[in-house]
Enzyme design. Structure first.
Site, short mmCIF file in Angstrom:
data_model
loop_
_atom_site.label_atom_id
_atom_site.label_comp_id
_atom_site.label_asym_id
_atom_site.label_seq_id
_atom_site.Cartn_x
_atom_site.Cartn_y
_atom_site.Cartn_z
N ASN A 111 0.86 -1.18 0.00
CA ASN A 111 0.00 0.00 0.00
C ASN A 111 0.90 1.24 0.00
O ASN A 111 1.50 1.56 1.02
CB ASN A 111 -0.90 -0.04 1.25
CG ASN A 111 -1.78 1.20 1.38
OD1 ASN A 111 -1.82 2.04 0.48
ND2 ASN A 111 -2.48 1.32 2.50
N TRP A 112 0.97 1.88 -1.14
CA TRP A 112 1.88 3.03 -1.28
C TRP A 112 1.32 4.29 -0.63
O TRP A 112 2.00 5.31 -0.57
CB TRP A 112 2.18 3.29 -2.76
CG TRP A 112 2.94 2.18 -3.44
CD1 TRP A 112 3.39 1.02 -2.87
CD2 TRP A 112 3.33 2.11 -4.82
NE1 TRP A 112 4.04 0.24 -3.80
CE2 TRP A 112 4.01 0.88 -5.01
CE3 TRP A 112 3.17 2.96 -5.92
CZ2 TRP A 112 4.54 0.49 -6.25
CZ3 TRP A 112 3.68 2.57 -7.15
CH2 TRP A 112 4.36 1.36 -7.31
N LYS A 113 0.07 4.26 -0.23
CA LYS A 113 -0.60 5.41 0.41
C LYS A 113 -0.42 6.67 -0.46
O LYS A 113 -0.41 6.55 -1.68
CB LYS A 113 -0.09 5.58 1.85
CG LYS A 113 -0.25 4.27 2.65
CD LYS A 113 -0.08 4.41 4.12
CE LYS A 113 -0.28 3.05 4.79
NZ LYS A 113 -0.16 3.07 6.23
N GLY A 117 3.04 -1.29 4.25
CA GLY A 117 3.02 0.15 3.99
C GLY A 117 4.41 0.65 3.69
O GLY A 117 4.93 0.49 2.57
N GLY A 118 5.06 1.24 4.69
CA GLY A 118 6.38 1.87 4.51
C GLY A 118 7.39 1.03 3.75
O GLY A 118 8.07 1.52 2.84
N GLY A 174 2.70 2.11 10.82
CA GLY A 174 3.62 3.25 10.70
C GLY A 174 4.30 3.61 12.00
O GLY A 174 4.92 4.68 12.10
N SER A 197 3.69 -2.31 10.27
CA SER A 197 5.14 -2.33 10.47
C SER A 197 5.78 -3.67 10.10
O SER A 197 6.72 -4.12 10.74
CB SER A 197 5.51 -1.93 11.90
OG SER A 197 5.10 -0.60 12.15
N GLU A 241 -5.08 -5.27 10.34
CA GLU A 241 -4.06 -4.26 10.57
C GLU A 241 -4.33 -3.57 11.90
O GLU A 241 -5.15 -2.64 11.97
CB GLU A 241 -4.09 -3.22 9.44
CG GLU A 241 -3.82 -3.80 8.07
CD GLU A 241 -3.27 -2.74 7.11
OE1 GLU A 241 -2.13 -2.90 6.68
OE2 GLU A 241 -3.98 -1.77 6.82
N HIS A 267 -9.57 0.70 4.94
CA HIS A 267 -8.26 0.89 5.58
C HIS A 267 -8.45 1.79 6.81
O HIS A 267 -9.28 2.71 6.79
CB HIS A 267 -7.28 1.52 4.60
CG HIS A 267 -5.87 1.52 5.13
ND1 HIS A 267 -5.43 2.47 6.02
CD2 HIS A 267 -4.85 0.66 4.96
CE1 HIS A 267 -4.17 2.20 6.36
NE2 HIS A 267 -3.79 1.10 5.72
N GLU A 281 -6.89 4.21 7.92
CA GLU A 281 -6.75 5.65 7.69
C GLU A 281 -8.03 6.23 7.09
O GLU A 281 -8.36 7.39 7.33
CB GLU A 281 -5.51 5.92 6.81
CG GLU A 281 -4.23 5.72 7.61
CD GLU A 281 -3.06 5.16 6.83
OE1 GLU A 281 -3.03 5.28 5.59
OE2 GLU A 281 -2.16 4.58 7.48
P1 13P Z 1 3.12 0.20 7.69
O1 13P Z 1 3.65 -1.07 7.08
O2 13P Z 1 3.85 1.42 7.24
O3 13P Z 1 2.99 0.09 9.17
O4 13P Z 1 1.62 0.38 7.11
C1 13P Z 1 0.76 -0.68 7.16
C2 13P Z 1 -0.44 -0.33 6.37
O5 13P Z 1 -1.21 0.54 6.75
C3 13P Z 1 -0.67 -1.04 5.11
O6 13P Z 1 -1.95 -0.79 4.63
#
Ligand code: 13P
Length: 261
Positions: free
Chosen positions: A13-15, A239-240, A178, A218, A172, A100, A102
């Protein structure tokens, strides 16, 4: 069902990151360094604007897919600034992230809305990757099972057998997103087993055993192998670490090792 026969997936997920040239560079680097292997599905979720370019790249491979991070509940209309599942399907994407944390947290998306989004996704022959997870306080107050159970049952209870065949779910924990703090393999496995139990109660054992459950929060090259070795963890939503080709490739490699052994 033998757990190894469930679909294995590593998703990035590149956000809200990258420019178009950066996104193209990232997907090309990942694809070019990854030997084709359909035993593990790889999915990337770039920002909307880059979906056509990234879909073009993943479309050349049988083991890579592209998805959108969100969609609107309607297929078209006067909803300025929104993007429909119909539009997403038209540019070659396959998946859509729904729910998600967020989106739930910053855009106040609730179960009612998420249910409509999943309907829109299926209506347009796309596949939903539905996300669930508790916030830190809910875990501290020992309410995490109830919270995740409700997020799940409110949204998936009315899905049809055909839809459930396709559905993918990600757990998640919000406190791990994050933050650098990861759920322990025990915490992940315990929740994944619980999610499977809830699905079994709603739709039967066979359906529950079929649905891939991904862990997100993470996840990185250092902890992926251990998390993925849990019997109810079928891959990750990253994510990251999905923003760096080397890290994402290393996470893919760690699940390939498990699948091929
Ligand atoms: P991180 O891997 O940066 O914690 O993010 C997870 C995420 O929200 C994937 O959708």
């Amino acid at each position: 069902m033998n757990t190894m026969s469930r679909k294995k997936i590593v998703a990035g997920n590149w956000k809200m990151n990258k420019t178009l040239p950066e996104a193209q560079q990232l997907i090309n680097e990942i694809i070019n360094s990854c030997v084709e292997d359909t035993a593990v599905q790889k999915i990337v979720f770039p920002p909307f604007l880059f979906l056509p370019a990234v879909s073009l790249a993943t479309g050349q491979r049988n083991d890579f897919f592209t998805g959108a991070q969100n969609c609107h509940t309607h297929d078209a209309g006067a909803y300025t600034g929104e993007v429909s599942a119909q539009a997403i399907a038209s540019v070659g994407a396959t998946y859509v992230l729904v729910g998600h944390s967020e989106r739930r947290q910053y855009f106040k998306e609730d179960s009612h809305q998420l249910k409509s989004k999943i309907e829109a996704v299926f209506r347009n022959k796309l596949v939903p990757l539905y996300c669930v997870g508790e916030v830190l306080n809910e875990r501290k107050e020992n309410r995490h099972f109830d919270v995740v159970g409700n997020q799940l049952s409110e949204v998936i209870k009315e899905l049809s057998a055909v839809q459930l065949q396709q559905l993918v779910i990600a757990y998640e924990p919000v406190w791990a997103i994050g933050t650098g703090e990861t759920a322990t393999p025990q915490q992940a496995e315990e929740m994944h087993a619980y999610i499977r139990k809830i699905i079994a109660q709603l739709h039967g054992e066979a359906v529950a055993e079929h649905i891939p459950l991904l862990y997100g929060g993470s996840c990185n090259p250092g902890n992926a192998a251990e998390l993925f070795s849990c019997p109810n963890v079928d891959g990750g939503l990253i994510g990251g670490a999905s923003l760096k080709a080397a890290d994402f490739l290393s996470i893919i490699a760690s699940i390939k090792l498990l699948v091929n052994n």
